[in-house]
Each structure stands twice: as C-alpha cells, then as structure tokens.
Design a protein around this motif. Sequence first.
Motif, short mmCIF file in Angstrom:
data_model
loop_
_atom_site.label_atom_id
_atom_site.label_comp_id
_atom_site.label_asym_id
_atom_site.label_seq_id
_atom_site.Cartn_x
_atom_site.Cartn_y
_atom_site.Cartn_z
N GLU A 1 -32.57 41.16 -36.79
CA GLU A 1 -33.86 41.43 -36.17
C GLU A 1 -34.01 40.74 -34.82
OE1 GLU A 1 -38.54 41.20 -37.33
OE2 GLU A 1 -37.06 40.48 -38.75
N HIS A 2 -33.54 39.50 -34.77
CA HIS A 2 -33.77 38.74 -33.55
C HIS A 2 -32.97 39.25 -32.37
CE1 HIS A 2 -30.34 36.79 -35.57
NE2 HIS A 2 -29.88 36.70 -34.36
N GLU A 3 -32.16 40.24 -32.60
CA GLU A 3 -31.36 40.75 -31.49
C GLU A 3 -31.93 42.03 -30.88
OE1 GLU A 3 -27.63 40.67 -33.30
OE2 GLU A 3 -27.36 38.57 -32.82
N ALA B 1 -33.83 43.80 -28.40
CA ALA B 1 -34.35 43.35 -27.11
C ALA B 1 -35.75 43.89 -26.87
CB ALA B 1 -33.40 43.81 -26.01
N TYR B 2 -35.93 45.15 -27.20
CA TYR B 2 -37.20 45.80 -26.87
C TYR B 2 -37.89 46.27 -28.14
CZ TYR B 2 -34.94 45.67 -22.34
OH TYR B 2 -34.30 45.25 -21.22
N ASP C 1 -45.11 39.63 -25.17
CA ASP C 1 -43.75 39.80 -25.68
C ASP C 1 -42.80 38.76 -25.12
OD1 ASP C 1 -41.92 41.49 -27.28
OD2 ASP C 1 -40.91 41.68 -25.34
N LEU C 2 -43.16 38.14 -24.03
CA LEU C 2 -42.29 37.11 -23.47
C LEU C 2 -42.28 35.90 -24.40
CD1 LEU C 2 -43.13 36.98 -19.65
CD2 LEU C 2 -41.23 38.12 -20.77
N LEU D 1 -34.57 50.27 -15.91
CA LEU D 1 -34.22 49.07 -16.68
C LEU D 1 -33.36 49.45 -17.88
CD1 LEU D 1 -34.61 46.07 -17.47
CD2 LEU D 1 -36.68 46.75 -18.66
N SER E 1 -29.21 48.90 -19.03
CA SER E 1 -29.00 48.12 -20.24
C SER E 1 -27.91 48.77 -21.07
CB SER E 1 -30.29 48.05 -21.05
OG SER E 1 -31.24 47.28 -20.34
N HIS E 2 -27.55 48.04 -22.14
CA HIS E 2 -26.45 48.60 -22.89
C HIS E 2 -26.88 49.35 -24.13
CE1 HIS E 2 -22.62 49.60 -24.26
NE2 HIS E 2 -22.96 49.19 -25.47
N GLN F 1 -31.42 51.38 -29.48
CA GLN F 1 -30.99 50.04 -29.93
C GLN F 1 -30.32 50.06 -31.29
OE1 GLN F 1 -33.77 46.62 -28.44
NE2 GLN F 1 -35.03 48.44 -28.60
N ILE G 1 -37.50 33.01 -19.62
CA ILE G 1 -38.88 33.39 -19.95
C ILE G 1 -38.94 34.17 -21.26
CG2 ILE G 1 -39.60 33.38 -17.55
CD1 ILE G 1 -39.46 36.47 -17.65
N GLY G 2 -37.78 34.38 -21.87
CA GLY G 2 -37.77 35.07 -23.16
C GLY G 2 -38.08 36.55 -23.07
N GLY H 1 -30.70 43.32 -24.18
CA GLY H 1 -30.55 44.76 -24.00
C GLY H 1 -29.38 45.10 -23.10
N ALA H 2 -29.10 44.21 -22.14
CA ALA H 2 -28.06 44.52 -21.18
C ALA H 2 -26.66 44.23 -21.69
CB ALA H 2 -28.30 43.73 -19.90
#
Lengths: 857, 284, 287
Positions: free
Chosen positions: B2-4, B6-7, B66-67, B138, B142-143, B282, C135-136, C142-143
Amino acid sequence: METDETQTNVKRRGILKASAIAVAGLGIASLKLKAFSKSDDKITTPTGEWRSTTCQGCTSWCSVQVHVENGRATKVRGNPDSKVNLGSCCPRSHFSLQQVYDPDRLKSPMKRTNPKKGRNEDPGYVPISWDEALNTIADKIMDLRNNNETHKYLLMRGRYSYMRDIIYDRMTKIIGSPNNISHSAICAEAEKFGPFYTEGLWDYRQYDVLNSNYVLLWGADPLAANRQVSYYNSVWGDVIDRATVAVVDPRLSSSAAKADEWMPIKPGQDGALAVAMAHVILTEGLWYKDFVGNFDENSPIKNFEKGKPIPEEFATADTKGTTFNEKYTSGLIKWWNLELKDKTPEWAARKTGLSAEQIKKVAIGFGKAAPHAICWMGGGPAMQVRGSYASMAVHALNGLVGSVDNVGGTLKANKEYTGKFPSPDDFMDEIAKAGKKHKKIDNRGTAAFPSLKKGKPGSGVVTNNAADGILSENPNEIKVAIGYMNNFAFSCPQPERWEKALSKIPFLVDITTHASESTWFADIVLPSTHHMFEKWGYVKSHANGYRHVTLLEPVIKPLWDVKMDETEVPWLLAEKLAQKGFDNLLNHYKTYKDPETGKAPTNEKEFALYSLKYATQKLWDPAQYQAGDRFSGWQEFAKKGVWNSAPYPYKKRWGNMKTKTHQFEFYSETLKVALEKHADKYSTSVDDILDMCKYQAKGEMAFIPHYEEPFFWGKEGAFPFALVDYKSRLNREGRSANCSWYQELKDTDPGDEAYSDVAKFNPLDAKKIGINNGDKIKLISKTGSLECTAKLWEGVRPGTIAKCYGQGHWAYGKIASKVYGKAPRGGNNNDVIPADYDRLSGATAFYGTARVKVQKI
Amino acid sequence: MEHELAYGWPILIYFFLSGTSGGAFICATLLTLFVEKTEKIKRLVIYEAITSLIILSIGAVLLMADLGQPLRGLKLIAIPLLNPMSPLTWGSVLLSGNFVLLIWYIYAKQNDKNQLSKVLSYVGLVFATGLVTYTGFLLSVSHSPLWQSAILAPLFFASGCISGLSLLFVLNYIFKIIPKDDIIFSHLRKILFIMILIDGVILTDYYIVYAAIIRGHESAQIILTGSFAFAFWGGEVILGIILPCVLILSKFGKTEKGLAVAGLFAMFGVFMVRYIIIFAGQMA
Amino acid sequence: MEDLKLTTSRRNFLKSSGIGIIATTVASVAPEAKGSPSSNNSLKGKNIGMVIDLQRCTGCGGCVIGCKIENNVQEGFQWARNVSKTTGKFPNVAHEIVPTLCNHCENAPCVKICPTKAMHKGDGGITKHNSQACIGCKACIGACPYKVISYNDREVHSFWNNDNPLINGCTSSAKTIVNKTGGTKVPYYNSSKEGTSGGAGVRYKGIVEKCTFCDHRIKDGKLPACVNVCPANARIVGDLNDPKSEVSMLISKYRPTRLKEHLGTKPKVFYIKDNNPGSYKNTKGKI
C-alpha cells in the motif's frame, strides 16, 4: 531528531547571508564548512566493537561476531577467524537480534497458578523470585530422593552447547535418574545410521565440495538448511562452476533451483534410486578401483551384468580364487547378488517416478566423477519409517566411487581437543546408583526399539517415544521433569501426545527464553539467557576441511535477571539442594576449577566461566597445545572466539574404519553383530525383530543396504497427497517465527509467501480438486489436521503437498501466534505427521510417512 | 504494498478538480474573448470563474493534504522552479498562478474593466491550459506502461475542457442564465458533442484500449476484462460517453436541464478516465 | 522530535521577506550546496556501481535483512529486495531470484521529478535522498520504474511503541525494551546511519525513503551493508569510472544485463551470469 545536518544548515544559512555581502567570502566559508563536516563525521562514528560468539540458529554452529554499541547489540557478522564458515553468516543469524530483544522474552521466573493443565487451561503465570523458584524445584527433587524414586526425575534437552553435560548428564546422574532425554532423534539420527554401518562413522559428514566434480544432494538443501549453511552459501557459486550438481528432492529446493539436475522423486522411494544408481555404476564399470578393488585377473567373470549373480569364488582349470578382490571395502559381491543385480534404472523408474534415462545419466555422471564425487545425504531419505536402509544405500554410493575420506569427497570431522568435565562417579550415592539402573522412559532398547546407536543396542535416544512412556508410565511414572530449550509440544510429530504427557507430569520445570507450547504445561518456568548473546559455552562443527570450536560468549549484559541454562541454573539448584541436606551435586560442581588460578567456583557466574575454561583448556593453554590454532592464553581465545583444527588428513581412514572389518562395508558385519545382539537379548531372530520394527528385510538382506517400500500412514485413496515436510531457511530451531523479519522474509523460501504459511500444490492437482491460490485449507492426516493457505506452484511433484516447517505456533509470542495460547499463525506440520520411527536408529520419521487429504475452509 | 502507491484518491480528485477548474477557466476566457459581450454571457463567465476558483481551492487543499510534509510543500510556492526539470515544480507555479489570475479576473469582470479582463483572459488561457495539461504530463514521465505516452497531456487537456464546458451548462441550468433558444446555447451544445466524440471516443478510449493492448497484457487485462472492466465499460464508455452523446442528440438534450444532465454525465466520464488511468496504471 | 524540524522550517517561512526567504529555503532544501556535510573527497570523481552475480546469489535474503538492520528500516519496507519468479512446468522448472536495490540510475527519473531536489545525485553518482527536504509528494515513487522507493504513511517502527506485555509481570513490552537498551525506535538501532545527507538514522511519517548505497559507510571506505553481509559474495561494488576496478572488469568480461534498460535510466546495478548455470544435452533440436 535534531541531526547534525540541521546544525550545519544553520551555519550554512549564516554563510549565505554573508555571501550576499561579500561574494569573495564564500570560498573561505565553504572551506570552513568542509572542516565542520569532517568533525561531524567524527561525531557520528559509532563507538561500537565486534565481539565474538556463536550462532546456534541451526546446527551449522557458525562462529559469528556481534556489533555492540553502548552495551546494545546492533549487528551480526560471520567471524572472519573461522576456517569453517569463513566470515560469512546466513540470513537467520541476523534474526537473533529480534530474538534477544524480543518483547515476549521471559524476564522473570514464573509459576503456574492454575492447577489444571491442558491445552485449554491458561496456566495463569505470575512472576516469582529466583529464590522461590529454585527452592520449589529443590524441594521436589529432595522428595524424590527421600522416597528413593529418583528415577522418576526426567531431564529433557533441546538446543544445547557442549556445556550440556553439566545439566544433562552430571546433574541427572548425581540426582540418580537414567532419564536424560535429548532431542537428537527428532534431529537426524537416521542420517548417521548409514554412515555408521558402512564406514563406522556416527556423525554428520563434511563435504569437500570445492574439490568435487559431482555433488549429488539427497534430500539435503545446504543453501537453506543444515549444515554449514553459511559456508556452503559462500562457496556454492564456485562449486557449481566446477561440479555437476544433481538434487534428489520431491520439491524444488533452493539448491535444486541452482542444480544441473532436479530429480523430483516420489517421497519415500530414495532407496530405490540409490540401489539403481549402484546397479548402473557397477554394470557400467565405473566403481573406483583404487578403493573398491577389481575382478581378479584370472576370474572368468570380469564385469557386472544385469540379473546375473556372481560367485564369490571362482575355479578354472588353471587356478581358483576370489572373483573380486576388494581393497578397502567389504561385501560388494554379496551386495550385488542379494540386492543390486536386478535393480535396473527401469525398475527404479517405476518406483521413483523419475525417468530411467535421468537415473542412468546421473548415475553415470556420478560414477565418472569418481573419486571426486559426493553423495550427500540429508534427512530426507533417512528420517523415514524404514529409513535406516535407505540411509545405508544412499551413503554406500560414496563407497562405490571411493569418495569416502577422499579429496572432493565425504569427510568426517577433524580432530579437536576439548576435554570432558570431571567424572560424577564419586558423587553418586547409593540412591543415585540405584536410581540410575532403571530403564529409560523412551523405551530404547526394548524389542521394538533397537536404537542401534554406534553399534550398541538401546544406546540411541527415541525422543518422541518418551511421551508415550510418560503417558503409559512405562517403565515408570515421571514425577519431576525439567526441560531446557526444548519444545517437544511443538517440535515432535503428533504433539498432542506431548501436551497430554506434559500435563500428566505432576511437576514440570521449563528453562527457556520464551514461553513456548511446552511452557504452557509447566509449573515453574525459569528465564534463560539467549545462547548467542548472554551465555558461556562452546560448540564444535566442521566444514571446508576444518573443524572449529567456537565459543558462546556473553557479549551483552542481559536486560533482565536471566540465567545460563546449562551452567548457572544447575549450580544454583545444586546450592539449594545442598542447603536442603544434599550437597553431592554442589561438591561435584566445585571440582570444575579455573585452570588458570586453580580456584574452585564460589558462585554460579564463576562456575559458568570456569567450567568452560576447564573444558577447552587444551585449545587455549599454550602449555597443553595439541594442534590447530595456537593461543597465548584464555584471553586471546575468548577474544577471537574460535579455534580451528589442523587441515583434514585425507584417506587416513582407508582400511582403518571403525567397522567390524575395518573396511567400508557393503555387507555390514557391524550391523549384523548389533542386530544379532539385540535379537539375542530377546531370544528371538533378527527377522522377528525387523518385523516388529516394521522393516521388510528377511535373512541376509537385513545386513545390506537395500530398498524397502515406504511406510505411509493412510491409503492413497482416502489420503491422496504425500506430505513433503521441509525446513525453512529462516528457522532458528523452530523459534524464529516470533521475529517480524521471519514473517516478512518468508518468501525467501522458494514458493513461499511473505506473512503467510502456505501448502504448495502442483497446479494440476489443484485444478483436479478445485483449489485456488490463497484458499484457506485444512490438511488432514490419519492422526491430525492443520490449517493453512493454499499455493499453486510448479516446483511441487504432483501427488504431493510441500509445506515448510516453522509456523503454526499457538503459544509462542505475539507474532508467531495469532492469539497467544489460543490460535496459531499458520499450521504446524507436526500436527499431521504421525508419531512413528525408524526404529533401528530411533529417529523420528518426518518424511515419506504422512499422507493427507485437503478440505477447503 | 500500500505504501508504494504514489497517487491515491486525493490526487485523483485533485487531478479531476484542477482539470475541471482549468477547463472552466478556459471556457470563461474564450467566451470573454470571442463571444458577443452581453450581460448574460458576462454573468455566466463570472459564475464559471468563481466556480473554477472554488473547485481549484478544494483541489489545492486535497493536494496539500496528500503531501507527507505539507508545510515543507509551501516552500515550492516560496521558491518557484526549484527543480525546473520537475513537472511538479511547474504544477505549483501553475496552481498558484491560476489562483491569483482567477481572483484578479473575477475582480476585473465584476468591475467591467474590459481591457484588463481581455489581457487576463490571454494570460489565463495560457496558465489554465498549463494547469489542465501538466497533470497528464506528470503521469507521462512517471513509470507505468499505461502512462508513458506523449498523448496523455493532450488527453488531459481535452477532457478538462469537456469538464469545464459541462460545468458551464450545469451553472447555466442552476442560475437560469441563457435560454435554450439562444443561438450561443445551441453552438455550445454542438461543441460539447463534438468534443466528447473527439476526446472521449478517439483520444481517451482508443488510447486506453490501444495502450493497454500494446503496452502489455497486464494493463489490458485489468482495464478491459479485469478489476477495472466495470469502471471502464460501465462508467467510462456507457455513462461517460454514450449516454451524454445520446442525451445531447435527444429532445431532452436540447433543454437547459437536459444539457446540464448530459454535462454531468460527461464530467463523470472525465472523472472515470482519470480514475482508470491513475489506478490501473499503478497496478500494472 | 520531527515536529521540531517542522517548526524550524515554519519559523523560517514566516520570517520570510524578500531575499531572506529564498536564501533560507534554498539553504534548507537544496542539498548539493558546496560544503554539504555529505560531500567527501574520497568519492569525488567516482561513479559507484554494483555487479550482482546471479550464479553466486542463493536467494538467501541476507542482503535484505542486513540492509534493514544497517539502515534501521522498518518492518514491511525493504531497500534491498529479492524478487523471485518460478517458471516452467513440472518437472522442468526454474526458480529465479533477482536481488534488487536502488539502481542509482545515471539518468534517474526520481531525481528529475522531485520538485524540491530532495532526491538528488551525490558524490560517487549515488542517488541520495535528503529527508529534510522531502515534502512527501510521492512523485518519485510514481517515476521510479523499479519500485524501490517506499513512503512512510504511518508512524515508523510502530511495533516498538507497544507497551502491552504478553504475560503480565513475566514478559516485558516492546516500548520498555527500546527504553532499556537505549535504542532509538528499535532496540538494535544502528546509530552510524545518522548524520548523512541520505537521511536521518530513522525516517519518520510523511517522507519517502530508499537505498542510499550506504552512503554513511562508503564515505569511510566501508562496503555497503548488503555487500558486506552477503554470505555468497554475490554483490560486488566499485568505481565504474576505474577500468581496473572489480566491477569494471566483471562488466567487461560478462555480458551484463540491467533492469528495464530500454527505459534509458542507465541503471548502475549490473547483473552477470545466471541463477542456474546448469548444463543441458548438446542438441540441435528438431522440427
């Protein structure tokens, strides 16, 4: 946390302000900063040191070092001074950090408050003082002595160091009981049976892998489990460069995944493969002539032909003589005639489920590599109901290719020079002597348990049978029992027998680091030191052509008032017994004098240290130097932590083996003597004894390595799958499941899943019975059941289920158990393995024994 | 694990809201610049701009939430273009730029400062386009096999415009500004229809299907037949494209209410596109 | 304690005026300013890379655990990892293991996408992470094509905050153990991880973390932990710029592969040889 960096940021901020005023200042400022950063580095340099000790996570017994920082253990590495593990250590050694600092470790002695015992009875432990605990135990022992029933005292041993004799042997003897029961028979005694009855070696072998051209691993997975895992990991990349590696294992093991040949044999059929390989080696003429010998030049028969018996003597018109002149072996022709002549690869293919081509290919490859060919037996082929003969058959291949004691072959342990503790004889009074004469609780040596350790009937332990002895009070009841670092209620097949047996014992003491399944039934529990961090002791092990003696040392101060299981506890108990009028034990222990000062120990701490120095004196005392590493004295030895033997003397034992004939026996005269001795004791025949012990052999077959049908519990129809049990590369003697790292890294066992306990099915089987990945399932055998998760995996032989041992603790801490005392995490394989034995060795059967069926839940 | 991821959800909603906000701003500027300046249009434009500002504020709050270190995130505004290579850096400039421009723009409109609103419209068009586009950009750097395509930015732009235009119809219905028989109403209706066809069918769905198949079975399986199939076929294709198109063409769609309903579905479709791209991307 | 940092930066921010704000923020965000405490001349001009010999690797997990211990990595996070895959059909089955870590790409997407330059290239070409600038936003996660960056979405090492004993009075608690040992967050806390620009000794909620090539070790000439603990010597580390280094020689000798090379990230972790070098029967096959 305010790091150094923040501080430098403040400084840098100031500098940047300055730079706004004078750009030229910047250069100087940054120079200054470099100076600052240097001093920052110094500040963060840790103040720790590496201290030597020993990892007993498995019986590799690697010499390791612990990084200690302000009294805190922070890291583990292999001891670079060991010639056995060569400075490397396997993953499980690191888990010890989570063991020693496990919040679930016992910090205090405790006593049971619930008088009722049983799986569903919470013991209601409350903390007590050491004094109260020891007094209670001493009182119970004094009661036995006062009533002349010291034989009703039992000591159970689990993970030990060689300080063991203090508590296991001397204390039991001086109290006056025959009942010191070790765990050895749930370890691998059957694996020693084959080597002993062929080459007179009751021990684990070491394997000269770096000089070998063929390595045949047989139910052994040296990259993952026992023995010398660290060493074999460190050299395996070179081994597979040079040697062909074949792996006999029903599941794809870590070693099989890197092998040239994987031979996924049907469980229990190892003997068939071994004799067929011997057949091929002989018919192809590949035996090693310099070791085995050859046909007489005048003999009309000059080779082994399928199906044709060979007369031991020949007589032609001109001459007569022995058909085959053996050099360092004995009984080859008998073996051929009795067993091998018809055991073709095609025959073995039907038994083993392997192809005849593969069997031939591996046998020929192995034979051609003679004498630098290793047939490496693990527990797999041996720890079975009829495993003794498979153990002999598998090991006999080493005899055929002459790799025994040879370069690139299978070696024994090098000589070492540790000494015995003082004799207890003078301290055994009449009560003790009378008590000691009783029969042992594990029924070893009875007609159906020959336990022929080292050729002596009734000398080997039958660990798991002790539960039945206790339950049936045969030969007598057990009133007081002490167990240390053993967990038979988890580690023995059919553990519910142990639950009942331990419940039945009126007074049970457990010495352990953690409350375990066995602890659940104890009356008094004593918190033990962790062997690797907090204990004095020594162990010996061998690999790489060397043997090392490596010290267990207290490298950190324990967080709690815990005592060393094998030294401090018996001393403290001896003190209590002395206070109660029985001082023989204490007086005996006082004879373990410090070799440096000649002082007798006056307290438990001195005793622990003196006894170790006493036992290892010849290694570290320059005045008593024998061989191998040389030290200036105890201090240096303790600092290095390891003594290495002299290099291995190859071929020294050729013609000088500890068998009846002094040769490598294909027809075991040694076994014949042992078996006949045992049969005589009961005035019956060897055939009768073997029949009682579930073996199929009749007549002469009893004395040769041969194939026996596997003995499975459960018919194939009702229980469609054979269970393939094996050990996790992360197991620390079944005690690491309470480390979070264990659960997190569980997927390093091939096919396994992190944070799960999976039974692995071949996808074909799974489809047939409608099982999917992740299904919660129940495995049911004739004697029990367990719950776990299903996993479809191609590395499993159809018709079998492969499942790793290690999980399924119902009372071992917060992580290992789902609910401590109530619900296990995963399933314990032993719950579906019936308690049965390879009775010639006394070993418990783990493999090729249990059949199971599957239910979805 | 889960912690991986990104979005997550906050970012998805931010992507949708910032896209809609930017799209709405674009609509407002276009109407200001190229349509007859009636009082009705002016009102509509102001409502659209205010809504755009509100939506953007909500999005910004979500983005900050979210930051992991929202306070440190403020530094991005303090030092624009700290890392000019990062689309995120540009995003923070575009986000704050749009914020300022929208307020200024509303002020100018409200006070009939025509010359200023014209200038701000041109500037706003640039910034709003950036805001709508950068999120796609963005992702495309990304990957994820699904994301790595230059088409993501135009796709996000087009869908943001659909969303913004749809919002216009919703506002128009709520505040009863332009009646259905106004010529501008029918023009805008046709524009929406064409945009849904172009963006929805050609850009979005063709891209998803194509990218998914080309870039690997994993994405294709997840979107077309796997765990996202319901969201894709049911949510995106049927509710998000076919239904608004049918509605626009129907009699009902020629009413203020009908067009607003069609617009809501179109916005839902835009949301689903982002949902699928972000989450399915993702998973692969 | 992490609050302390936040208030510091907030104070800076509020203090802001003109150049002041820019200066302070640059100072606390940009890690590669001259004289940063991480810079060390011994790595200057070097290009640190790794060769992983798959034949030697036995998949034991030693690197995974060794890394976790060295870097105080919390449960569930793995900077070094074993990715395994079983292929084929019984009885012709292969089980391959790919040990991974941050590839320290020369063309690192995480560095490009990071808005604050928290993710940055340091001396020796190491991809570092300045946890104080993070900044988290998770854009780096993602990248990164290799999934080697983890985000701390909750309190770290929370297991060790538990204060409940298993058996009242007879066992301790996680929290007590940490306090009694004097560890930070975990009893076996390794303090030598502190004080590098790669991050604090332990990370905290709200920032990402990843392998730093053990920058705190290699600056002192020590091997990274995963290399050091590998019982099989499957990980070999060195300077890619030096043609005589072990890594350079191995890369020349064998045809190395890199993970997802086609993406153009230029990873600096090279894989040589094969998990299973086993032989097979000489054949031309048949139609």
